[in-house]
Design a protein around this motif. Structure first.
Motif, PDB file in Angstrom:
ATOM      1  N   THR A 404       0.832  -1.203   0.000  1.00  0.00           N
ATOM      2  CA  THR A 404       0.000   0.000   0.000  1.00  0.00           C
ATOM      3  C   THR A 404       0.865   1.251   0.000  1.00  0.00           C
ATOM      4  O   THR A 404       1.826   1.363   0.763  1.00  0.00           O
ATOM      5  CB  THR A 404      -0.939   0.039   1.226  1.00  0.00           C
ATOM      6  OG1 THR A 404      -1.677  -1.188   1.294  1.00  0.00           O
ATOM      7  CG2 THR A 404      -1.910   1.203   1.123  1.00  0.00           C
ATOM      8  N   LEU A 405       0.502   2.187  -0.848  1.00  0.00           N
ATOM      9  CA  LEU A 405       1.151   3.487  -0.923  1.00  0.00           C
ATOM     10  C   LEU A 405       0.179   4.580  -0.523  1.00  0.00           C
ATOM     11  O   LEU A 405      -1.026   4.478  -0.766  1.00  0.00           O
ATOM     12  CB  LEU A 405       1.640   3.761  -2.350  1.00  0.00           C
ATOM     13  CG  LEU A 405       2.635   2.773  -2.953  1.00  0.00           C
ATOM     14  CD1 LEU A 405       2.870   3.109  -4.422  1.00  0.00           C
ATOM     15  CD2 LEU A 405       3.949   2.791  -2.183  1.00  0.00           C
ATOM     16  N   ALA A 406       0.702   5.637   0.093  1.00  0.00           N
ATOM     17  CA  ALA A 406      -0.069   6.859   0.320  1.00  0.00           C
ATOM     18  C   ALA A 406       0.451   7.905  -0.650  1.00  0.00           C
ATOM     19  O   ALA A 406       1.663   8.153  -0.714  1.00  0.00           O
ATOM     20  CB  ALA A 406       0.087   7.347   1.757  1.00  0.00           C
ATOM     21  N   VAL A 407      -0.434   8.497  -1.425  1.00  0.00           N
ATOM     22  CA  VAL A 407      -0.036   9.556  -2.354  1.00  0.00           C
ATOM     23  C   VAL A 407      -0.791  10.825  -1.989  1.00  0.00           C
ATOM     24  O   VAL A 407      -1.929  10.775  -1.519  1.00  0.00           O
ATOM     25  CB  VAL A 407      -0.291   9.166  -3.828  1.00  0.00           C
ATOM     26  CG1 VAL A 407       0.481   7.903  -4.185  1.00  0.00           C
ATOM     27  CG2 VAL A 407      -1.774   8.970  -4.118  1.00  0.00           C
ATOM     28  N   ILE A 408      -0.138  11.959  -2.179  1.00  0.00           N
ATOM     29  CA  ILE A 408      -0.734  13.243  -1.827  1.00  0.00           C
ATOM     30  C   ILE A 408      -0.548  14.214  -2.983  1.00  0.00           C
ATOM     31  O   ILE A 408       0.486  14.214  -3.652  1.00  0.00           O
ATOM     32  CB  ILE A 408      -0.118  13.797  -0.520  1.00  0.00           C
ATOM     33  CG1 ILE A 408      -0.889  15.033  -0.024  1.00  0.00           C
ATOM     34  CG2 ILE A 408       1.362  14.101  -0.674  1.00  0.00           C
ATOM     35  CD1 ILE A 408      -0.492  15.460   1.405  1.00  0.00           C
ATOM     36  N   ASN A 409      -1.573  15.009  -3.235  1.00  0.00           N
ATOM     37  CA  ASN A 409      -1.525  15.958  -4.345  1.00  0.00           C
ATOM     38  C   ASN A 409      -1.157  17.352  -3.854  1.00  0.00           C
ATOM     39  O   ASN A 409      -1.367  17.705  -2.690  1.00  0.00           O
ATOM     40  CB  ASN A 409      -2.875  16.012  -5.067  1.00  0.00           C
ATOM     41  CG  ASN A 409      -3.978  16.605  -4.198  1.00  0.00           C
ATOM     42  OD1 ASN A 409      -4.109  16.246  -3.026  1.00  0.00           O
ATOM     43  ND2 ASN A 409      -4.778  17.489  -4.748  1.00  0.00           N
ATOM     44  N   ASP A 410      -0.618  18.151  -4.747  1.00  0.00           N
ATOM     45  CA  ASP A 410      -0.374  19.565  -4.487  1.00  0.00           C
ATOM     46  C   ASP A 410      -1.554  20.341  -5.067  1.00  0.00           C
ATOM     47  O   ASP A 410      -1.747  20.367  -6.277  1.00  0.00           O
ATOM     48  CB  ASP A 410       0.933  20.003  -5.151  1.00  0.00           C
ATOM     49  CG  ASP A 410       1.218  21.489  -4.969  1.00  0.00           C
ATOM     50  OD1 ASP A 410       0.497  22.150  -4.189  1.00  0.00           O
ATOM     51  OD2 ASP A 410       2.148  21.998  -5.613  1.00  0.00           O
ATOM     52  N   ASN A 411      -2.342  20.979  -4.203  1.00  0.00           N
ATOM     53  CA  ASN A 411      -3.524  21.699  -4.687  1.00  0.00           C
ATOM     54  C   ASN A 411      -3.229  23.159  -5.007  1.00  0.00           C
ATOM     55  O   ASN A 411      -4.152  23.927  -5.313  1.00  0.00           O
ATOM     56  CB  ASN A 411      -4.665  21.607  -3.669  1.00  0.00           C
ATOM     57  CG  ASN A 411      -4.521  22.599  -2.530  1.00  0.00           C
ATOM     58  OD1 ASN A 411      -3.395  22.923  -2.117  1.00  0.00           O
ATOM     59  ND2 ASN A 411      -5.632  23.100  -2.019  1.00  0.00           N
TER      60      ASN A 411
END
Length: 446
Positions: A404-411
């Motif tokens: 499992t990976l956690a990915v985060i976006n730049d808003n």
């Protein structure tokens, strides 16, 4: 405990500067769709950061830094994500703050609507469908002042302007456009920056201890130590495309990723190139010990909707054991994660490709491997652009467990480019893009 430990949704009322800030994060959870075929990557959790007024957030950390946040909420924490030790908790890092571009008389100007914003390390917890802020650490100079996110050097960095692109804003040699983050065993942090490009060592409370920059940068006037310890070829970095990815190998060495190909010998060559560079840095030796050539896939392979090679970027690198890394190749709309191994015989540090006068340059080679360059071999792990529920502009990737990976976006702090980013009262016209942490389950693990 930080003043940013509990939460609320946006309330249309003023918040006193320096007052404790309440933080609420709540939005929709995206469950994996029924009928997802076995053997395919899928989203298993989505959590969203709620609205936190940027002025209140900043002034709770460093009172008086932001006089007017122009209606901007905390965002940009998706510049990177790193496990904080406890399940569901992560360290994140903001970038330089709200910024955009507006054309004036046919030329683009870089705007800084909240010039007092100071980059911060933000500790978060993913709880249900919410991202909650647990702690926040401002990045400060040796004397405790905000570094700010403002450009450093006139003539090298873009000139900064006010929100409407009409009034110049002062440069600041202390300014950092922070991107990648890892935490060292002693509790200090390592960050990377796009301006220098730089590698920055900061204390557990955010004070800059040392900023490592390319040889020949000649950055003066800083309120912290600056050491020219990186290869001078990095002076050719593309504007706003310095270091963005940062990983910490098991032995403590760091891997820094140049976001885009260098502009060697000129801008056009860099824009057309698919070859960028990774560097290995030893905190013990305080020196770069290796450099590697990394080759992007064609842009229409990474993102079938894109035909501009200059849109290719590396935004995240993640250590996954030994000398192996996950490398994120992306555009603003799609991303693919590749597995690479940093083989000793692939080291090009100090050779002809670090000489800015070499012709053709590494960036100009249509097939670097055919020219004898030991390009890193890679294997595709997951194409995030094909996974339903993954947002655009993924800049941070962290490993949650084996599969499992956690990915985060730049808003982008809810900002858009152009004169329409703010209304006639100078208040943000929010894009509606939220900061989201998305868990992606891989069918075969890493």
């Amino acid at each position: 405990m930080s003043p940013h430990a509990t939460g609320r949704r946006r309330v249309h009322r003023s918040v006193a500067a320096g007052a404790p800030l309440a933080v609420l994060a709540a939005l929709v959870v995206a469950s994996p769709a029924a009928g997802v075929p076995a053997g395919e990557a899928r989203v298993v959790r989505t959590a969203t950061l709620g609205d936190i007024p940027l002025g209140a957030f900043s002034n709770a950390l460093l009172p008086g830094t932001v006089g007017d946040d122009r209606g901007v909420d905390l965002g940009g924490i998706g510049s990177d994500i790193y496990p904080a030790g406890r399940q569901g908790e992560f360290w994140t890092i903001t970038d330089r703050g709200p910024n955009g571009q507006i054309k004036v008389d046919g030329a683009k100007r870089r705007t800084f609507p909240v010039p007092g914003f100071d980059p911060a390390i933000v500790k978060i917890r993913v709880s249900g469908d919410s991202v909650k802020v647990l702690d926040a650490i401002p990045i400060t100079t040796a004397s405790g002042k905000p570094v700010t996110g403002l450009p450093n050097q006139e003539g090298r960095d873009e000139a900064p302007y006010s929100y409407d692109a009409r009034t110049p804003v002062s440069y600041n040699p202390n300014g950092l456009d922070t991107e990648g983050i890892v935490r060292a065993a002693d509790g200090s942090f390592w960050l990377v920056d796009e301006y220098g490009p730089s590698l920055i060592h900061v204390s557990a409370r955010g004070k800059v201890l040392t900023r490592y920059v390319p040889e020949g940068l000649d950055l003066t006037g800083t309120d912290y130590p600056v050491v020219e310890a990186l290869p001078s070829v990095l002076l050719h970095r593309k504007i706003n495309r310095g270091f963005e990815g940062l990983a910490q190998l098991p032995g403590g060495d760091l891997v820094l990723a140049v976001q885009s190909p260098l502009s060697l010998p000129d801008t056009d060559s860099g824009e057309a190139s698919r070859t960028t560079r990774l560097l290995r840095f030893s905190p013990k030796k305080k020196a770069v010990t290796a450099e590697y050539a990394y080759r992007f896939d064609p842009v229409d392979v990474v993102d079938p909707s894109e035909d501009d090679t200059s849109e290719l970027k590396i935004s995240s690198v993640v250590a996954v054991g030994g000398n192996r890394l996950l490398v994120e190749e992306r555009t603003d709309k799609a991303a693919r994660l590749q597995l690479v191994r940093l083989d000793r015989d692939a080291n090009i540090l100090g050779g002809r490709w670090d000489d800015g006068t070499t012709s053709p340059s590494l960036e100009q080679l249509d097939d670097p491997a055919a020219s004898g360059v030991p390009v890193l071999a890679k294997r595709l792990v997951v194409d995030l652009g094909t996974v339903a529920g993954v947002p655009g502009k993924i800049e941070g990737v962290a490993r949650v467990d084996h599969d499992t990976l956690a990915v985060i976006n730049d808003n982008d702090f809810g900002m858009t480019d152009g004169a329409g980013a703010f209304d006639t009262q100078g208040r943000l016209v929010d894009s509606g893009v939220e900061t989201t942490v998305t868990y992606v389950r891989l069918p075969y693990g890493i």
